[in-house]
Design a protein around this motif. Structure first.
Motif, PDB file in Angstrom:
ATOM      1  N   ARG A  43      -7.939   4.903  -5.614  1.00  0.00           N
ATOM      2  CA  ARG A  43      -7.807   3.557  -5.883  1.00  0.00           C
ATOM      3  C   ARG A  43      -9.223   2.755  -5.572  1.00  0.00           C
ATOM      4  O   ARG A  43      -9.442   1.766  -6.591  1.00  0.00           O
TER       5      ARG A  43
ATOM      6  N   LYS B  97       0.656  -1.353   0.057  1.00  0.00           N
ATOM      7  CA  LYS B  97       0.024  -0.157  -0.078  1.00  0.00           C
ATOM      8  C   LYS B  97       0.816   1.349   0.229  1.00  0.00           C
ATOM      9  O   LYS B  97       0.302   2.232  -0.132  1.00  0.00           O
TER      10      LYS B  97
ATOM     11  N   PRO C 104      -5.820   7.336  -1.253  1.00  0.00           N
ATOM     12  CA  PRO C 104      -6.188   6.192  -1.089  1.00  0.00           C
ATOM     13  C   PRO C 104      -7.398   5.806  -1.491  1.00  0.00           C
ATOM     14  O   PRO C 104      -7.968   4.812  -2.456  1.00  0.00           O
TER      15      PRO C 104
ATOM     16  N   ASP D 139      -1.997  -2.607  -8.896  1.00  0.00           N
ATOM     17  CA  ASP D 139      -1.190  -2.257  -7.730  1.00  0.00           C
ATOM     18  C   ASP D 139       0.086  -2.539  -7.886  1.00  0.00           C
ATOM     19  O   ASP D 139       1.013  -1.442  -7.510  1.00  0.00           O
TER      20      ASP D 139
ATOM     21  N   LEU E  89      -2.200  11.575  -5.618  1.00  0.00           N
ATOM     22  CA  LEU E  89      -3.273  10.542  -5.230  1.00  0.00           C
ATOM     23  C   LEU E  89      -3.556  10.385  -4.116  1.00  0.00           C
ATOM     24  O   LEU E  89      -2.698  10.406  -3.130  1.00  0.00           O
TER      25      LEU E  89
ATOM     26  N   ILE F 232      -7.288   0.311   0.551  1.00  0.00           N
ATOM     27  CA  ILE F 232      -5.989   0.162   0.218  1.00  0.00           C
ATOM     28  C   ILE F 232      -4.979  -0.690   1.315  1.00  0.00           C
ATOM     29  O   ILE F 232      -4.125  -1.220   1.141  1.00  0.00           O
TER      30      ILE F 232
ATOM     31  N   ILE G 212       0.999   4.433  -2.529  1.00  0.00           N
ATOM     32  CA  ILE G 212       0.403   5.570  -2.631  1.00  0.00           C
ATOM     33  C   ILE G 212       1.473   6.860  -2.381  1.00  0.00           C
ATOM     34  O   ILE G 212       1.247   7.966  -2.829  1.00  0.00           O
TER      35      ILE G 212
END
Length: 371
Positions: free
Chosen positions: A144, A130, A141, A173, A139, A268, A133
């Motif tokens: 996503r 994770k 979480p 991912d 971006l 995430i 990110i």
């Protein structure tokens, strides 16, 4: 005569010896050829032995968790080998040793131990994290989650299998983990490209597809969450003398578990866990190795229980026995929001402030005076 006899005999003996040595030197190349020929014949008569597999025990334990050790195939070693890595920890290589027996039944088309080991090794080879990110400052979480929710909807519209969606999720991912500073305007393109790669459909996005494939070094065959779930479901419901490749589990039960996994994968933090552990937690298998994941998954499971029970859907050109494999979509973003609210409420109840400051020392002015 008697006086000459010894000298004569010695002379003849020397001539005989020289003649014998000369014959040996002249015949030596031919003798060597014959020896090599005989050796080659002997070698050909000996049947070749199959390559023996050797495995290295690798501990996958995390803080506060008990994960099963797995085995990594190593080059052939005749004896136990001890090595010390840079951290000072010793690692050992064992010959033909399995930490845990394979749960798979005997298979007619493959060795069940080999299949099990390869599945475990893929959990180590296909890395997801994770923390990707943090490599993309623009971006969040939740972006996503929104993207994956949309990909589920696309999958349902085009009758794509659940395995296709989860493979696309894994590709996305892992690709994001190899990149930096990707803007949100590229997120949808990357997501749909990953879905097209997973479904093996060629469109006008070949350039981005090639970028993703090169970044992943063409590693496109992980054991996804759904493949682990299918394995657990099949082993749990397997009957005697049946084909292991033919599903034996209930479709209704299967889609209930997949709805929980569909919801979990939008968060995430799901990337903190191996796919096999996520599937096992949803399926409620051995507690020791999945306890942390089960605790994390609990609020998601509560939300799923509150939502209407998922129903099997009929799709055109999809056989009835295969309909549970089609990726479906519900309002997962609303479910995710509800789950996050539940998690926040739980954390507030568990905070020291909420428990009347029991863990916080009182101010000096509030302490009772001594009599």
């Amino acid at each position: 005569m008697s006086d000459k006899a010894p000298a004569f005999l010695k002379k003849m003996s020397r001539r005989s010896t020289r003649h014998t040595l000369q014959e040996r030197n002249e015949n030596a190349p031919e003798q060597k050829k014959q020896q090599r020929k005989r050796k080659g014949e002997l070698t050909r008569r000996i049947p070749t032995t199959s390559k023996k597999q050797h495995y290295e025990i690798q501990n996958r334990c995390f803080d506060g968790d008990v994960s099963p050790s797995v085995l990594i195939e190593t080059p052939q070693k005749e004896v136990l080998e001890e090595t010390t890595n840079l951290s000072g920890f010793k690692r050992f290589r064992f010959k033909n040793l399995f930490v845990k027996p394979s749960p798979l039944p005997c298979l007619s088309w493959a060795n069940s131990d080999d299949v099990w080991i390869k599945m475990l090794n893929k959990e180590l080879k296909y890395v997801h994290d994770k923390s990707f990110i943090q490599q993309h400052p623009t971006l969040l979480p939740k972006m996503r989650g929104i993207l994956l929710d949309w990909l589920m909807e696309v999958s349902e519209v085009y009758n794509l299998h659940r395995e296709t969606f989860y493979l696309a999720q894994d590709i996305f991912d892992r690709f994001m983990l190899t990149q930096k500073d990707i803007g949100k305007e590229h997120l949808q393109l990357i997501g749909v490209t990953a879905l097209f790669i997973a479904s093996k459909i060629e469109e006008d996005i070949i350039a981005k597809e090639l970028v993703i494939l090169k970044a992943l070094n063409w590693s496109l065959c992980p054991e996804t969450i759904v493949s682990w779930l299918k394995l657990y479901s099949q082993v749990d419901s397997l009957k005697d003398e049946v084909n292991f490749l033919v599903p034996q589990f209930s479709q209704e039960t299967y889609i209930q578990v997949t709805q929980l996994l569909d919801l979990c994968i939008l968060d995430i933090e799901s990337l903190d866990y191996q796919y096999g552990v996520l599937a096992a937690a949803a399926f409620c298998l051995t507690w020791d190795s999945i306890s942390n994941c089960v605790r994390w998954m609990n609020p998601f499971a509560q939300t799923v229980r509150e939502w209407p029970r998922p129903q099997l859907k009929d799709f055109k050109k999809v056989p009835t026995e295969d309909r549970h494999n089609i990726q479906t979509h519900v309002d997962y973003l609303a479910m995710l929001s509800k789950t996050h609210e539940r998690k926040e409420d739980f954390l507030e109840r568990m905070s020291p402030v909420a428990v009347m400051g029991i863990l916080t020392p009182p101010k000096s002015t509030e302490k009772p005076a001594n009599d």
